[in-house]
Design a protein around this motif. Structure first.
Motif, mmCIF file in Angstrom:
data_model
loop_
_atom_site.group_PDB
_atom_site.id
_atom_site.type_symbol
_atom_site.label_atom_id
_atom_site.label_comp_id
_atom_site.label_asym_id
_atom_site.label_seq_id
_atom_site.Cartn_x
_atom_site.Cartn_y
_atom_site.Cartn_z
ATOM 1 N N ARG A 1 45.337 -50.888 2.576
ATOM 2 C CA ARG A 1 43.671 -49.827 2.472
ATOM 3 C C ARG A 1 44.558 -49.589 1.314
ATOM 4 O O ARG A 1 42.951 -48.417 0.520
ATOM 5 C CB ARG A 1 45.215 -48.735 3.554
ATOM 6 N N ASP A 2 45.490 -49.723 -0.145
ATOM 7 C CA ASP A 2 44.645 -49.243 -0.992
ATOM 8 C C ASP A 2 45.107 -50.598 -1.754
ATOM 9 O O ASP A 2 44.999 -51.507 -1.391
ATOM 10 C CB ASP A 2 46.710 -48.722 -1.334
ATOM 11 N N GLY A 3 45.153 -49.620 -3.378
ATOM 12 C CA GLY A 3 44.945 -51.086 -3.998
ATOM 13 C C GLY A 3 42.714 -51.351 -4.532
ATOM 14 O O GLY A 3 42.784 -50.952 -3.949
ATOM 15 N N ASN A 4 42.307 -52.044 -4.991
ATOM 16 C CA ASN A 4 41.085 -52.813 -6.183
ATOM 17 C C ASN A 4 40.799 -53.231 -4.399
ATOM 18 O O ASN A 4 41.158 -53.739 -3.494
ATOM 19 C CB ASN A 4 41.061 -53.680 -6.573
ATOM 20 N N VAL A 5 39.446 -52.696 -4.501
ATOM 21 C CA VAL A 5 38.671 -52.946 -3.263
ATOM 22 C C VAL A 5 38.195 -53.860 -3.019
ATOM 23 O O VAL A 5 37.403 -54.127 -4.133
ATOM 24 C CB VAL A 5 37.045 -51.679 -3.062
ATOM 25 N N ALA B 1 32.236 -58.597 -3.232
ATOM 26 C CA ALA B 1 32.319 -57.413 -4.004
ATOM 27 C C ALA B 1 34.043 -57.638 -3.993
ATOM 28 O O ALA B 1 34.073 -57.043 -3.613
ATOM 29 C CB ALA B 1 31.943 -56.524 -2.849
ATOM 30 N N LEU B 2 33.669 -56.897 -5.444
ATOM 31 C CA LEU B 2 34.897 -56.439 -6.181
ATOM 32 C C LEU B 2 34.734 -55.193 -7.482
ATOM 33 O O LEU B 2 33.623 -54.825 -7.803
ATOM 34 C CB LEU B 2 35.501 -57.422 -7.360
ATOM 35 N N GLN C 1 33.176 -44.595 -6.442
ATOM 36 C CA GLN C 1 33.774 -46.269 -6.410
ATOM 37 C C GLN C 1 31.829 -47.142 -7.294
ATOM 38 O O GLN C 1 30.835 -47.241 -6.450
ATOM 39 C CB GLN C 1 34.293 -46.408 -5.563
ATOM 40 N N ILE C 2 32.804 -48.350 -8.286
ATOM 41 C CA ILE C 2 33.013 -48.924 -8.448
ATOM 42 C C ILE C 2 32.293 -50.790 -7.917
ATOM 43 O O ILE C 2 33.570 -50.414 -8.348
ATOM 44 C CB ILE C 2 32.562 -49.192 -10.107
ATOM 45 N N LEU C 3 31.404 -51.412 -7.701
ATOM 46 C CA LEU C 3 31.430 -52.178 -7.057
ATOM 47 C C LEU C 3 30.418 -53.636 -7.661
ATOM 48 O O LEU C 3 29.286 -53.265 -7.967
ATOM 49 C CB LEU C 3 31.296 -52.310 -5.671
ATOM 50 N N VAL C 4 31.136 -55.023 -8.134
ATOM 51 C CA VAL C 4 30.536 -55.463 -8.885
ATOM 52 C C VAL C 4 30.380 -56.590 -7.612
ATOM 53 O O VAL C 4 31.228 -57.002 -7.007
ATOM 54 C CB VAL C 4 31.306 -56.219 -9.966
ATOM 55 N N ALA C 5 28.921 -57.234 -7.482
ATOM 56 C CA ALA C 5 28.796 -58.769 -6.521
ATOM 57 C C ALA C 5 28.218 -58.834 -7.152
ATOM 58 O O ALA C 5 26.488 -59.230 -7.350
ATOM 59 C CB ALA C 5 28.303 -58.426 -5.141
ATOM 60 N N GLY C 6 28.774 -60.682 -7.453
ATOM 61 C CA GLY C 6 27.519 -61.777 -8.111
ATOM 62 C C GLY C 6 27.010 -61.296 -9.354
ATOM 63 O O GLY C 6 28.008 -60.725 -10.409
ATOM 64 N N TYR D 1 38.578 -60.638 -10.749
ATOM 65 C CA TYR D 1 39.345 -61.805 -9.434
ATOM 66 C C TYR D 1 39.757 -60.959 -8.017
ATOM 67 O O TYR D 1 39.782 -60.132 -8.456
ATOM 68 C CB TYR D 1 39.971 -62.715 -10.366
ATOM 69 N N PRO D 2 39.732 -61.322 -7.580
ATOM 70 C CA PRO D 2 40.254 -60.734 -6.319
ATOM 71 C C PRO D 2 41.946 -60.706 -7.180
ATOM 72 O O PRO D 2 42.110 -62.057 -7.622
ATOM 73 C CB PRO D 2 39.847 -62.109 -5.256
ATOM 74 N N GLU D 3 42.554 -59.566 -6.421
ATOM 75 C CA GLU D 3 44.131 -59.534 -6.399
ATOM 76 C C GLU D 3 44.659 -60.927 -5.245
ATOM 77 O O GLU D 3 44.347 -61.120 -3.738
ATOM 78 C CB GLU D 3 44.467 -58.711 -5.702
ATOM 79 N N PRO D 4 45.515 -61.441 -5.523
ATOM 80 C CA PRO D 4 46.174 -62.413 -4.737
ATOM 81 C C PRO D 4 46.842 -62.075 -3.018
ATOM 82 O O PRO D 4 46.640 -60.865 -3.503
ATOM 83 C CB PRO D 4 47.590 -62.914 -5.148
#
Ligand code: GTP
Ligand code: MG
Length: 371
Positions: free
Chosen positions: A252-256, A331-332, A285-290, A66-69
């Motif tokens: 600019r930091d933290g999870n993309v 994309a997370l 880096q690792i990105l998940v999308a759908g 989940y995206p961060e708040p």
């Protein structure tokens, strides 16, 4: 099993089918024959009527990402480039204006001169500022992002041809901008044409709730020509000024986090343009999308040049996808390939579950009609 027919449930509960039908009617299941398929929840409720304790399988653990708040106060975060989307009716000059702003000639090389995809690129202005422009041919990716509550665009430049005025896709773009709460700058284009009627454009816009400054409203309308370059500096200036007022910031930091704007297949493999929303995207880096994921192999800017990283408000082409991602998906970043794999499997299972539930509904409906 997730589903069971009425006949099989009656059998399992050792109830005679006539008695079972009566019970079902009492419980509000109208017109259900022996072939009717019940879902696990209803089958469980019915079983309880006969004194059975249905065994509930433990809920599958939520493996999703989940995206961060978003923090309430962003004032201390670094600035990011504004994302400006060019919208308007077919042939009103969106790509020509963008080209002018980026001083290349994509419009000339596009097949038949029609934009086939969302072009996304960042322009570095002389002032040292950067603006990210998105060229939109249709609104499908945008609609799907909006349905997920995403406001990808900060500013809409609404291009209206002065010789054609407000047309169906102009109206659609106005609705889209208003629904998303995004401010509009109007570019009244093709001012070089003899039959240009800018006042008519302004009147027509007012009818759709876009009140321009000359008419007592707050929306800027700038007469331009993609052909002669008239008004281009003013358009750029207006965009910069508005974005300064809006003052967009992001960590600019933290999870993309980002959004998939478009996807294509190249010799190198599957690539997707990702618009970064927060964090800094880097190779490896690792990105998940759908239901797919990528270990980022390369990052390229709109000119096809390799870049080391992409921060918030920047579009970048990402390759290394296992499957083709879908435009409009979020994309997370995941922390490992195993994690990404677990998330995508979990999402895939969810998709299959809801598909199975839909199928059952269709089968029941068809059988009901047969009766
Ligand atoms: P789609 O992507 O197909 O929706 O079109 P678009 O809005 O991107 O329009 P595009 O920039 O492709 O321009 C359409 C046509 O209008 C082209 O033939 C352009 O050369 C022409 N055109 C664009 N701007 C101007 C202008 O300011 N003046 C004149 N005379 N022609 C223009
Ligand atoms: Mg175009």
């Amino acid at each position: 099993p997730e589903f069971i027919t009425v006949a099989n449930l009656a059998n399992a509960l050792r109830v005679r089918s006539e008695d079972f039908s009566r019970k079902l009617r009492q419980l509000g299941f109208d017109e259900v024959g022996p072939d009717y398929i019940l879902n696990a929840e209803n089958a469980g409720l019915i079983s309880m009527e006969y004194g059975f304790e249905p065994q509930v399988e433990a809920e599958e653990e939520d493996e999703d990402l989940y995206p961060e708040p978003v923090p309430d106060d962003t004032s201390l975060l670094p600035s990011r480039p504004p994302i400006v989307t060019i919208m308007g009716h077919v042939d009103h000059g969106k790509t020509t204006i963008l080209d002018y702003l980026r001083k290349t000639s994509v419009a000339a090389t596009e097949y038949g001169g029609i934009t086939q995809h969302i072009g996304a690129f960042s322009v570095n202005l002389e002032s040292g500022r950067t603006i990210t422009f998105l060229d939109t041919p249709g609104h499908s990716a945008f609609l799907s992002m909006r349905q997920r509550g995403a406001n990808v665009t900060d500013i809409v430049i609404l291009v209206v041809a002065a010789d054609d005025s407000v047309m169906p896709q102009t109206i659609e773009a106005i609705k889209h901008s208003k629904a998303a709460g995004v401010p509009i700058i109007v570019a009244i284009n093709k001012m070089d044409k003899e039959d240009a009627q800018p006042d008519r454009v302004k009147q027509d816009l007012a009818r759709y709730g876009v009140e321009v400054e000359d008419f007592g409203g707050e929306t800027q309308a700038i007469p331009v020509s993609g052909k002669t370059g008239l008004g281009m500096e003013e358009l750029e200036e207006a965009t910069v000024l508005l974005s300064e007022v809006l003052d967009h910031r992001a960590p600019r930091d933290g999870n993309v986090e980002g959004w998939i704007l478009e996807t294509t297949t190249r010799k190198a493999g599957r690539v997707a343009t990702v618009l970064v929303r927060r964090g800094t995207l880097r190779v490896g880096q690792i990105l998940v999308a759908g239901t797919t994921w990528a270990k980022v192999r390369t990052l390229k800017n709109e000119a096809g040049v390799d870049v080391a990283e992409a921060g918030p408000g920047t579009p970048v082409e990402v390759d290394g996808w296992r499957d083709q991602p879908v435009a409009g998906d979020e994309a997370l970043q995941a922390d490992s390939e195993q994690h990404a794999d677990a998330v995508t499997r979990y999402r895939q299972a969810k998709v299959e579950q809801s598909r199975a539930a839909d199928d059952v509904e269709h089968i029941n409906e068809a059988r009901r009609l047969e009766q």
